[in-house]
Design an enzyme around this catalytic site. Structure first.
Site, PDB file in Angstrom:
ATOM      1  N   CYS A 113       0.837  -1.192   0.000  1.00 25.29           N
ATOM      2  CA  CYS A 113       0.000   0.000   0.000  1.00 25.29           C
ATOM      3  C   CYS A 113       0.880   1.252   0.000  1.00 25.29           C
ATOM      4  CB  CYS A 113      -0.914  -0.002   1.226  1.00 25.29           C
ATOM      5  SG  CYS A 113      -2.042   1.406   1.311  1.00 25.29           S
ATOM      6  N   ASP A 168       0.374   3.860   1.647  1.00 26.84           N
ATOM      7  CA  ASP A 168       0.278   4.525   2.951  1.00 26.84           C
ATOM      8  C   ASP A 168       1.663   4.933   3.463  1.00 26.84           C
ATOM      9  OD1 ASP A 168       0.006   4.827   5.913  1.00 26.84           O
ATOM     10  OD2 ASP A 168      -2.061   4.226   5.521  1.00 26.84           O
ATOM     11  N   ARG A 222       2.745   5.234   6.290  1.00 27.34           N
ATOM     12  CA  ARG A 222       3.187   4.509   7.484  1.00 27.34           C
ATOM     13  C   ARG A 222       3.727   3.122   7.150  1.00 27.34           C
ATOM     14  NH1 ARG A 222      -2.538   4.726  10.232  1.00 27.34           N
ATOM     15  NH2 ARG A 222      -2.986   4.193   8.039  1.00 27.34           N
ATOM     16  N   HIS A 276      -2.435  -3.860   5.152  1.00 25.69           N
ATOM     17  CA  HIS A 276      -2.251  -3.470   6.549  1.00 25.69           C
ATOM     18  C   HIS A 276      -3.590  -3.132   7.183  1.00 25.69           C
ATOM     19  CE1 HIS A 276      -2.633   1.028   5.955  1.00 25.69           C
ATOM     20  NE2 HIS A 276      -2.369   0.657   4.722  1.00 25.69           N
ATOM     21  N   CYS A 322      -6.272   0.705   7.207  1.00 24.99           N
ATOM     22  CA  CYS A 322      -6.042   1.156   5.832  1.00 24.99           C
ATOM     23  C   CYS A 322      -7.206   2.032   5.373  1.00 24.99           C
ATOM     24  CB  CYS A 322      -5.892  -0.039   4.898  1.00 24.99           C
ATOM     25  SG  CYS A 322      -5.663   0.393   3.160  1.00 24.99           S
TER      26      CYS A 322
END
Length: 208
Positions: free
Chosen positions: A44, A46, A48, A100, A103
């Site tokens: 992803c 993302d 993080r 994750h 999400c």
């Protein structure tokens, strides 16, 4: 959480280079000679999710493709080009699809709140939710329902990988990469390896 000023990114790069050269003077000379990563990682976008931090991997070890909610779209030429290059040119031994918990793409698909291009992009996740709605809705909390949808999404994307023409060609050879499904729990930093229905996929002719 500490947010860097833009210039700090450049300054940190200079510091990191200096530190690397102090411990391994030939580090970048070796790095520039080419790559032979054993892993293709599809994850992803993302912020993080810096998977190199979570797995303690160095430059040259992971060939990486990332997008919103780690989708493997069979019409995504970017993804297909990455997959083909990883399998046929780099000869990766493992392909990892990693989602994750927490999400935003999963939550938007589950709640039907996405709009615009993102709505179109996460619509396959909405389909996964509808297909497994009975299993998901019976879970007692929204957090658990979203986590299960994250897991089911990863499994679906691993299956999509296995149905590509790239993998069909690979499966006809002696050596082909093993596929894996991961979910990273951001709340504790731990990776969960998902059990894949490999026997079912073999019976369907998806896996050799």
């Amino acid at each position: 959480m500490h947010y860097h000023d833009y210039q700090e990114l450049i300054n940190n790069n200079r510091k990191w280079v200096s530190e690397k050269l102090e411990t391994t003077p030939e580090y970048f000379e070796q790095l520039s000679k080419g790559q032979k990563p054993p892993y293709l990682y599809i994850g992803c976008s993302d912020s993080r999710m810096p998977i190199t931090s979570f797995t303690r991997t160095e430059p040259g070890e992971l060939f990486i493709h990332r997008n919103v909610a780690n989708q493997v779209s069979l019409t995504d030429m970017n993804l297909l080009a990455v997959l083909e290059y990883a399998v046929e040119a780099l000869d990766v031994r493992h392909i990892i699809v990693c989602g994750h918990y927490c999400c935003g793409g999963i939550e938007a698909a589950y709640k039907g709140t996405a709009t615009g291009v993102v709505e179109n992009w996460v619509s396959p996740i909405r389909d996964i939710y509808m297909q497994h709605r009975q299993e998901i809705d019976i879970l007692p909390t929204e957090k658990e329902r979203l986590q299960r949808l994250s897991e089911l999404n990863v499994i679906a994307q691993v299956k999509n990988i296995c149905t590509t023409s790239v993998m069909h060609r690979a499966y006809k050879t002696v050596k082909y990469p093993t596929v894996h499904g991961w979910v990273l729990d951001i709340e504790n930093g731990l990776i969960k390896e998902l059990e894949l229905p490999t026997k079912e996929w073999q019976a369907q002719g998806i896996l050799p």
